[in-house]
Design an enzyme around this catalytic site. Structure first.
Site, mmCIF file in Angstrom:
data_model
loop_
_atom_site.group_PDB
_atom_site.id
_atom_site.type_symbol
_atom_site.label_atom_id
_atom_site.label_comp_id
_atom_site.label_asym_id
_atom_site.label_seq_id
_atom_site.Cartn_x
_atom_site.Cartn_y
_atom_site.Cartn_z
ATOM 1 N N GLU A 193 -10.219 10.187 -0.839
ATOM 2 C CA GLU A 193 -9.649 11.539 -0.869
ATOM 3 C C GLU A 193 -10.527 12.482 -1.682
ATOM 4 O O GLU A 193 -10.103 13.056 -2.677
ATOM 5 C CB GLU A 193 -8.222 11.500 -1.417
ATOM 6 C CG GLU A 193 -7.265 10.731 -0.530
ATOM 7 C CD GLU A 193 -5.877 10.600 -1.132
ATOM 8 O OE1 GLU A 193 -5.388 11.601 -1.694
ATOM 9 O OE2 GLU A 193 -5.298 9.508 -1.057
ATOM 10 N N GLU A 388 -5.482 5.194 6.256
ATOM 11 C CA GLU A 388 -4.177 5.052 5.606
ATOM 12 C C GLU A 388 -3.118 5.693 6.497
ATOM 13 O O GLU A 388 -3.268 6.839 6.921
ATOM 14 C CB GLU A 388 -4.128 5.738 4.238
ATOM 15 C CG GLU A 388 -4.925 5.077 3.152
ATOM 16 C CD GLU A 388 -4.701 5.738 1.789
ATOM 17 O OE1 GLU A 388 -3.586 6.246 1.549
ATOM 18 O OE2 GLU A 388 -5.648 5.760 0.992
#
Length: 490
Positions: A193, A388
């Site tokens: 991220e 994810e």
């Protein structure tokens, strides 16, 4: 409920699998020469977190307390004891038929102190054993080099990634990983991220606000982000030069916002909100700061220090593919004061009245996954990888000793349909899919065990009590069926 139009179909080489992070599952926080990380200092926070600012609040005093106090519950220190259960866990992944396993390496396990000249051989040995176990079952590792676990020494010495010294130290760490694991790993991600620094700087960059009285804290975050961009580009370039078989990707937070109404001002506000999600991924894909990011920084009166070679480094270190997480969508509006906000992963949005919500307030939207895939592919024109996706729920052992969670199977079914639609109807190049927390782990957002994602139940509670036994859930057998059929039998 989302249903796909047309026949389900996936590429023959599609990579089905699951994902974990070292800081959420490994445990063994002080074994075999591992150094401390920021995750070893974060206390247990249970329940529905609606104020994300409070969730990520952290002070220098908290840091000092964590380094001297073991009485407080620090759940990331024990995780789910993957460090001692990895063979069992990987065997369970193989039983489901995994083609790929996304995991992260803890920097502090490779270098006890990031400034050490030589790596910690015990840490090298552990990950080598993990990769050998994957190879035994024909599972391809997808490795994240930095997943929210900044070594504590970098925070204490350099105020985390604000210090440019972190760049060379990270490159040294990556070089060791490439050299020692190149026989087993082909797919790499640099930072998890990578766009998240401006939302939660503590875990993303090791930045603690009360340590920045000499510079606006937001400016420090922009500077830390720049250092991670340069470090990532240098690592990508090194891999491309020395290991031509390697594939290097970025990993982004795929937040998705719909305009709350069709009012033009709500649409404009939503466009601006979405633009902010892409600003740093644009750098990793296109090799330069987008003009809108430069304007954003300048309009706030901030500056970001560049060295002379930085622009060239960014241009030479672009990624091969774009990976991302996807859990939910929200709405956005120009004015949100009188609107109900919906808790979510890293950011609150306006609650969508057309979507169901989990116990933790996350709104399920499989159609949003297809929407996001199209949006990402149209923007970047790079292969995509969903690394994810999943549903956190309060799974419980039934009287028959099993875990029945039809809600997770239904969630998976709808998202498989969405992926197939994006591939077959929209022409998206999608490499693979790894379900998040495929074996139960400590939740990042609340740091509790009660919020479970896995296809495998780990018998441990929020306070570390339990046998740590692994138990197959109903979804274990469902996902096995999906993989066996390459996504056509759902």
């Amino acid at each position: 409920m989302y249903t796909n139009e047309g026949q389900l179909q996936f590429p023959e080489n599609f990579l089905w699998g699951g994902a974990t992070a070292a800081n959420q599952c490994e445990g063994a926080w002080d074994e075999d020469g591992k150094g401390m990380t920021i995750q070893d200092c974060l206390e247990f926070r249970a329940g529905n977190i609606s104020d994300m600012g409070k969730q990520f609040a952290f002070s220098t005093e908290d840091l000092k307390k964590a380094q001297t106090n073991n009485d407080i519950n620090y759940p990331k220190r024990r995780g789910t004891d993957y460090y001692h259960h990895y063979k069992e866990d990987i065997a369970l992944m193989a039983e489901m038929g995994y083609k790929v396993y996304r995991l992260s390496i803890s920097w502090a396990r490779i270098f006890t102190d990031p400034e050490d000249e030589k790596p910690n051989e015990k840490g090298i040995e552990f990950y080598l054993n993990v990769f050998k176990e994957c190879k035994k079952y024909g599972i391809e590792p997808l490795v994240t080099l930095s997943h929210y676990d900044v070594p504590l020494d970098l925070i204490n010495r350099y105020r985390g990634w604000y210090g440019r010294e972190c760049i060379d130290l990270f490159v040294k760490y990556a070089k060791v990983c490439f050299e020692r694991f190149s026989d087993y790993v082909t797919y790499w991600l640099t930072f998890n991220e990578v766009d998240a620094m401006l939302r939660h700087p503590v875990t993303s960059g090791g930045l603690i606000e009360d340590q920045f009285d000499d510079v606006p804290f937001e400016q420090a975050m922009y500077q830390a982000m720049h250092h991670q961009m340069v470090a990532s580009a240098l690592v990508v370039k090194m891999a491309h030069d020395k290991y031509p078989n390697f594939k290097l990707g970025c990993m982004m937070t795929k937040l998705c916002f719909y305009p709350y109404t069709c009012k033009p001002e709500d649409n404009l506000a939503t466009q601006q909100r979405m633009r902010s999600i892409y600003r740093y991924v644009d750098i990793q894909v296109f090799g330069e700061y987008p003009l809108y990011l430069k304007k954003e920084i300048a309009n706030k009166g901030y500056t970001v220090a560049f060295e002379d070679s930085d622009e060239h480094i960014l241009k030479d270190g672009t990624v091969d593919f774009v990976s991302f997480f996807y859990y939910m969508t929200s709405c956005w509006a120009a004015k949100t004061d009188d609107l109900e906000l919906s808790p979510g992963n890293t950011f609150n949005g306006v609650k969508n009245p057309y979507l169901p919500s989990s116990e933790w307030g996350w709104q399920t939207d499989a159609a949003g996954l297809r929407y996001s895939l199209v949006e990402l592919y149209d923007r970047f024109r790079k292969p995509l990888f969903i690394v994810e996706n999943g549903l956190g729920a309060r799974d419980v052992l039934a009287e028959d000793g099993k875990i029945h969670e039809p809600y997770r199977c239904e969630y998976l079914k709808e998202h498989v349909c969405a992926m197939s639609g994006a591939i077959n109807l929209d022409g998206v190049d999608l490499m693979g899919y790894t379900w998040w927390g495929c074996i139960d782990l400590i939740s990042e957002s609340t740091r509790e065990m009660s919020k479970r994602y896995g296809f495998v139940y780990v018998d441990v509670d929020d306070y570390g009590n339990g046998t740590y036994n692994r138990i197959r859930k109903d979804s274990f057998y469902y996902y096995k069926q999906v993989i066996e059929s390459n996504g056509t039998n759902i």
